[in-house]
Design an enzyme around this catalytic site. Structure first.
Site, mmCIF file in Angstrom:
data_model
loop_
_atom_site.group_PDB
_atom_site.id
_atom_site.type_symbol
_atom_site.label_atom_id
_atom_site.label_comp_id
_atom_site.label_asym_id
_atom_site.label_seq_id
_atom_site.Cartn_x
_atom_site.Cartn_y
_atom_site.Cartn_z
ATOM 1 N N GLU A 84 34.860 44.803 31.705
ATOM 2 C CA GLU A 84 35.975 44.838 32.653
ATOM 3 C C GLU A 84 36.793 43.563 32.508
ATOM 4 O O GLU A 84 36.260 42.455 32.575
ATOM 5 C CB GLU A 84 35.436 44.970 34.080
ATOM 6 C CG GLU A 84 36.441 44.757 35.186
ATOM 7 C CD GLU A 84 37.658 45.662 35.068
ATOM 8 O OE1 GLU A 84 38.788 45.145 35.228
ATOM 9 O OE2 GLU A 84 37.495 46.882 34.825
ATOM 10 N N GLN A 85 38.097 43.723 32.315
ATOM 11 C CA GLN A 85 38.936 42.555 32.084
ATOM 12 C C GLN A 85 39.103 41.676 33.315
ATOM 13 O O GLN A 85 39.289 40.462 33.203
ATOM 14 C CB GLN A 85 40.302 42.979 31.560
ATOM 15 C CG GLN A 85 41.152 43.758 32.540
ATOM 16 C CD GLN A 85 42.547 44.046 31.990
ATOM 17 O OE1 GLN A 85 42.968 43.443 31.005
ATOM 18 N NE2 GLN A 85 43.256 44.955 32.626
ATOM 19 N N ARG A 128 39.221 54.194 48.476
ATOM 20 C CA ARG A 128 38.836 53.865 47.108
ATOM 21 C C ARG A 128 37.936 52.628 46.999
ATOM 22 O O ARG A 128 36.930 52.652 46.281
ATOM 23 C CB ARG A 128 40.089 53.694 46.242
ATOM 24 C CG ARG A 128 39.820 53.542 44.766
ATOM 25 C CD ARG A 128 41.126 53.414 43.991
ATOM 26 N NE ARG A 128 41.868 54.666 43.971
ATOM 27 C CZ ARG A 128 41.816 55.542 42.978
ATOM 28 N NH1 ARG A 128 41.035 55.320 41.945
ATOM 29 N NH2 ARG A 128 42.530 56.644 43.027
ATOM 30 N N TYR A 186 46.446 61.541 55.339
ATOM 31 C CA TYR A 186 45.125 62.019 55.755
ATOM 32 C C TYR A 186 44.282 60.837 56.231
ATOM 33 O O TYR A 186 44.553 59.683 55.882
ATOM 34 C CB TYR A 186 44.418 62.774 54.631
ATOM 35 C CG TYR A 186 44.369 62.064 53.297
ATOM 36 C CD1 TYR A 186 43.404 61.108 53.024
ATOM 37 C CD2 TYR A 186 45.289 62.363 52.301
ATOM 38 C CE1 TYR A 186 43.349 60.467 51.796
ATOM 39 C CE2 TYR A 186 45.256 61.730 51.066
ATOM 40 C CZ TYR A 186 44.279 60.780 50.818
ATOM 41 O OH TYR A 186 44.237 60.149 49.602
ATOM 42 N N ASP A 228 42.213 58.697 33.070
ATOM 43 C CA ASP A 228 43.636 58.471 32.838
ATOM 44 C C ASP A 228 43.938 57.986 31.427
ATOM 45 O O ASP A 228 45.090 58.082 30.977
ATOM 46 C CB ASP A 228 44.170 57.435 33.834
ATOM 47 C CG ASP A 228 44.374 58.001 35.227
ATOM 48 O OD1 ASP A 228 44.313 59.236 35.379
ATOM 49 O OD2 ASP A 228 44.596 57.208 36.162
#
Length: 402
Positions: A35-36, A109, A218, A296
């Site tokens: 992970e950068q 998230r 929501y 993605d």
């Protein structure tokens, strides 16, 4: 042929990369997640996880804990941009469990990300390497060598590019890919329940539709927060970044003629963010030897079917199952993974684009015409056709061997 145990290198510690890491770990496969970022964290936003995604969360061992973090909405509804007229879209809650076996979750998230990080480290304390920006890789018959910006190299049997829409792994594999601006700008923000009247605190997902724009909101964290997303057609902002700050005044101006409820939601946002929506054609191939892509990085989608993060969860589980079934020939496992995922993800990308046109149709400008349009486009049969195939998919059961 690769001897056991496999070692899989994953570029990217987002939701998709961590899901894949957990799915691999639970099948006895060692992972290194590069992970950068120097500190772990996620963008403070919500996302929806339909039954096909919550099934994946159960598969990676998060089924019980996620119940404490997520909100289970009772249903979804459509509202008309100017009058507020309301149509029921579909029930969720108990009906999702009854029909598909798993809940429909609304998740903050950062909560899910932190839970995933904790579980990956419980399996393997050194699994996640921070400040490890991948600059390139090479491969041969024995494995892959992944190059990090600080000059180090990490060796493994397989490389998975889970490094998002601007994927360096994709670029290293296939060169630059052009994205096209869709003509839409998205706003997002969080609203405290305390800043809203009671009728906007319903345990529902709401889609406001209107000519050239739509709004989704929501509840999150047991209704303490409301997630707001507003998407409008405009051509003067083309920065594709989730962390670009906007202003409440600008967001209000974009939705200035909309219903008072939408205005109240926007006024309750402390700090709104905006980003340009870019589209990319679905890839016909995202695997090269011992390297493949996930989420993605290979099938970015517009956020109009609420399946972007869910596709990454499905990818992670299917990919792990394919590698577990082909431990001695992992390159074949990658090809099987791609074969299983290519058609479905491409269909989601196309379906999401079509939903955007549906949400923004010019017929919605006139109240009488809008009522007829919504009743046609969101009747029970149309909704079933658009969503049944999504929610009923089982990433844990697709056949991973030929």
């Amino acid at each position: 042929m690769t001897a056991q145990p496999l070692h899989v290198v994953i570029a990217g510690a987002g939701i998709g990369g961590l899901c894949c890491a957990l799915a691999l770990q639970r099948r006895g496969i060692r992972v290194t997640v590069l992970e950068q970022a120097r500190e772990l964290g996620e963008v403070g936003a919500g996302f929806q996880v339909s039954a096909n995604g919550s099934r994946c969360l159960a598969d990676i061992g998060l089924g019980e804990e996620i119940k404490q973090l997520a909100t289970q909405a009772d249903g979804k509804q459509i509202r008309l941009w100017n009058t507020g007229q309301t149509w029921k879209l579909f029930d969720l809650g108990a009906e999702s469990v009854e029909k598909y076996g798993f809940p429909y979750y609304l998740i903050y998230r950062p909560d899910l990300h932190a839970l995933m990080v904790r579980h990956v480290r419980q399996h393997q304390p050194d699994a996640i390497r921070l400040g490890a920006k991948v600059t390139g890789f090479s491969q041969d018959a024995e494995g892959v060598k992944v190059e990090i910006e600080n000059g180090e190299a990490v060796r493994g049997d397989i490389l998975i590019g889970a490094d998002g829409v601007h994927s360096r792994i994709r670029r290293a594999m296939f060169g630059e890919s052009n994205a096209q601006f869709t003509g839409c700008v998205a706003w997002r923000g969080l609203v405290s329940r305390d800043n809203l009247p009671s009728h906007l605190n319903a345990n529902l997902g709401t889609n406001w539709v209107g000519p050239g724009a739509h709004v989704i909101h929501y509840p999150l964290r047991e209704g303490k927060l409301i997630n707001f997303v507003g998407i409008i057609e405009r051509s003067d902002w083309q920065v594709e970044s989730w962390t670009e700050k906007g202003s409440v005044e600008e967001c209000l101006n974009d939705f200035r003629n909309w219903h008072d409820d939408v205005q109240l939601l926007i006024k309750g946002i402390d700090q709104p963010y905006k980003w340009a929506l870019l589209s990319r054609q679905p890839m016909e191939n995202w695997t090269l030897g011992r390297a493949t892509l996930l989420g993605d990085a290979c099938h970015p989608t517009l956020p109009f079917l609420a399946q972007g993060a869910v596709m990454a969860l499905e990818d992670g589980v299917v990919l792990a199952r394919c590698l577990a079934a082909h431990r001695n020939d992992p390159a074949t496992g990658l090809l099987r993974y791609q074969a299983l995922r290519l058609e479905r993800t491409s269909r989601i990308v196309r379906g999401s684009a079509a939903n955007g046109e549906r949400f923004h149709n010019s017929l919605l400008a006139d109240a009488a015409e809008a009522s007829r349009y919504v009743s046609t486009e969101w009747n029970e049969d149309s909704v079933r056709q658009r969503y049944e195939w999504l929610f009923s998919y089982d990433a844990t059961a697709v056949e991973v061997t030929d």
